[in-house]
Design an enzyme around this catalytic site. Structure first.
Site, PDB file in Angstrom:
ATOM      1  N   HIS A 117     -18.861 -25.939   6.674  1.00  0.00           N
ATOM      2  CA  HIS A 117     -17.418 -26.087   6.536  1.00  0.00           C
ATOM      3  C   HIS A 117     -16.934 -27.108   7.544  1.00  0.00           C
ATOM      4  CE1 HIS A 117     -13.113 -24.999   6.474  1.00  0.00           C
ATOM      5  NE2 HIS A 117     -13.359 -24.430   5.318  1.00  0.00           N
ATOM      6  N   GLU A 169     -16.050 -20.347  -0.081  1.00  0.00           N
ATOM      7  CA  GLU A 169     -16.273 -20.724  -1.476  1.00  0.00           C
ATOM      8  C   GLU A 169     -17.448 -19.961  -2.096  1.00  0.00           C
ATOM      9  OE1 GLU A 169     -15.522 -23.029   0.804  1.00  0.00           O
ATOM     10  OE2 GLU A 169     -13.622 -23.793   0.017  1.00  0.00           O
TER      11      GLU A 169
END
Length: 364
Positions: A253, A308
């Protein structure tokens, strides 16, 4: 001169809405840990917190929920627009177009909480209407006795979802309701800082979210899980992907340098429900395999699970098609977007500078 690529590490506004600490893996909504809110509170309660700064009392919740229910129906002219939009328009294109069409005099500047409630309440209805229209099915109208996530699933499926599915989706909605100054929030806030109307600001945010670098990752995670197929095939598939240099979606991320706290909360929920759902069970097993093999193949990189990965697993488990993943994200993030637009009213116009790197004419 300090050059900030993509405005990284540049503070563009003060906010009291949320706090994101990527180094420590912290996400706070108005003084509350997001992961705790996802476990103990509904989407509506957290929306109230994001907008008004406090969790609602039981009496306030009844009043607040009544506003949500009242605003779920779409005006007749919006039905007409939805009926004539081309079939090859993506769901995000449809949402952007229809939200823009809502921009009547009732949404003039300055943005208000009632406007925010109206846009948030209408978005699931827009998505469900378009979903059924494309498939030639009868339109399922919103119900007044269901909360936000349950009503959304009901409008898509025509029947009430299982309690476990509602809880999983509601937790996802809470964990994606807000996340600091991300690209779509920044886009909306820039427009709001010009004293434009709320619909214009949200249209800008939707346009930013449509970009695959921002809103498209969960669908790619689903494609990966479908390609893996079974637990037995997970290690072989992942090893082959790593050896070929294929990026594993749902890991790493830009902000979080440790475990994404939203992924932690969704994993806990997935583990509770995994015994009853094939995809959640596969996702948990695949995550373990990927994290182990990432340490083997990329020992110098800190690649942890991000939101996600489990977002995809949860949405697959509740029966959402891949083309609904980003729109569903928008249905939750609408709260954060509108909160930032309202907050931006008291901020200065956002007017950054650029650094010229082109040619200069000859000196006269």
């Amino acid at each position: 001169m300090i050059t900030a690529i993509g405005l990284q590490d540049i503070v563009v506004a003060d906010t009291a809405i949320s706090y994101v600490n990527g180094e420590k893996g912290q996400l706070v909504y108005r003084g509350h840990w997001a992961k705790d809110l996802a476990v103990h509170h509904t989407f509506e309660e957290v929306a109230h917190l994001i907008w008004y700064g406090s969790l609602p009392s039981p009496e306030k919740f009844v009043e607040f929920q009544a506003k949500f229910v009242k605003e779920r129906e779409l005006p007749d002219y919006i039905h007409s627009i939805l009926n004539v939009l081309p079939a090859d328009m993506t769901m995000m294109d449809v949402i952007r177009t229809v939200i823009s069409a809502l921009g009547t005099s009732g949404y003039e500047y300055p943005p208000t909480f009632d406007q925010a409630i109206s846009l948030t309440a209408k978005l699931p209805t827009i998505i469900a209407y378009r979903y059924h229209r494309l498939r030639g099915r009868e339109i399922v109208k919103p119900r007044k006795d269901l909360l936000y996530s349950e009503n959304y699933l009901y409008m898509l499926n025509g029947e009430c979802a299982l309690p476990a599915q509602v809880r999983a989706l509601d937790s996802y909605m809470v964990l994606t309701i807000e996340h600091g100054m991300n690209s779509s929030t920044f886009a909306g806030r820039v427009v709001a800082s010009t004293h434009s109307d709320l619909v214009s600001s949200i249209t800008a945010a939707l346009g930013a979210l449509k970009g695959p670098l921002h809103g498209g990752a969960p669908a790619q995670v689903t494609a990966m899980l479908e390609a893996i197929g079974t637990k037995e095939n997970a290690e072989h598939w992942v090893r082959n992907a790593l050896e070929q240099g294929t990026r594993l979606m749902g890991f790493g991320h830009r902000i979080y340098k440790t475990v994404d706290p939203r992924a932690v909360a969704l994993r806990d929920i997935a583990q509770q429900l995994a015994g009853d759902d094939y995809w959640l069970d596969l996702a948990i097993h695949t995550e373990d395999v990927i994290l182990r093999l990432l340490k083997e193949y990329k020992p110098n990189l800190k690649l942890n699970t991000n939101v996600e990965f489990y977002s995809a697993a949860v949405m697959k488990a509740v029966g959402l098609d891949g083309d609904l993943f980003t729109p569903t994200f928008a249905a939750s993030r609408m709260v954060g977007w509108t909160a930032h637009c309202i907050e931006a009213v008291s901020s200065r116009l956002i007017y950054p500078e650029s650094r010229y790197i082109g040619d200069m004419p000859a000196v006269e």
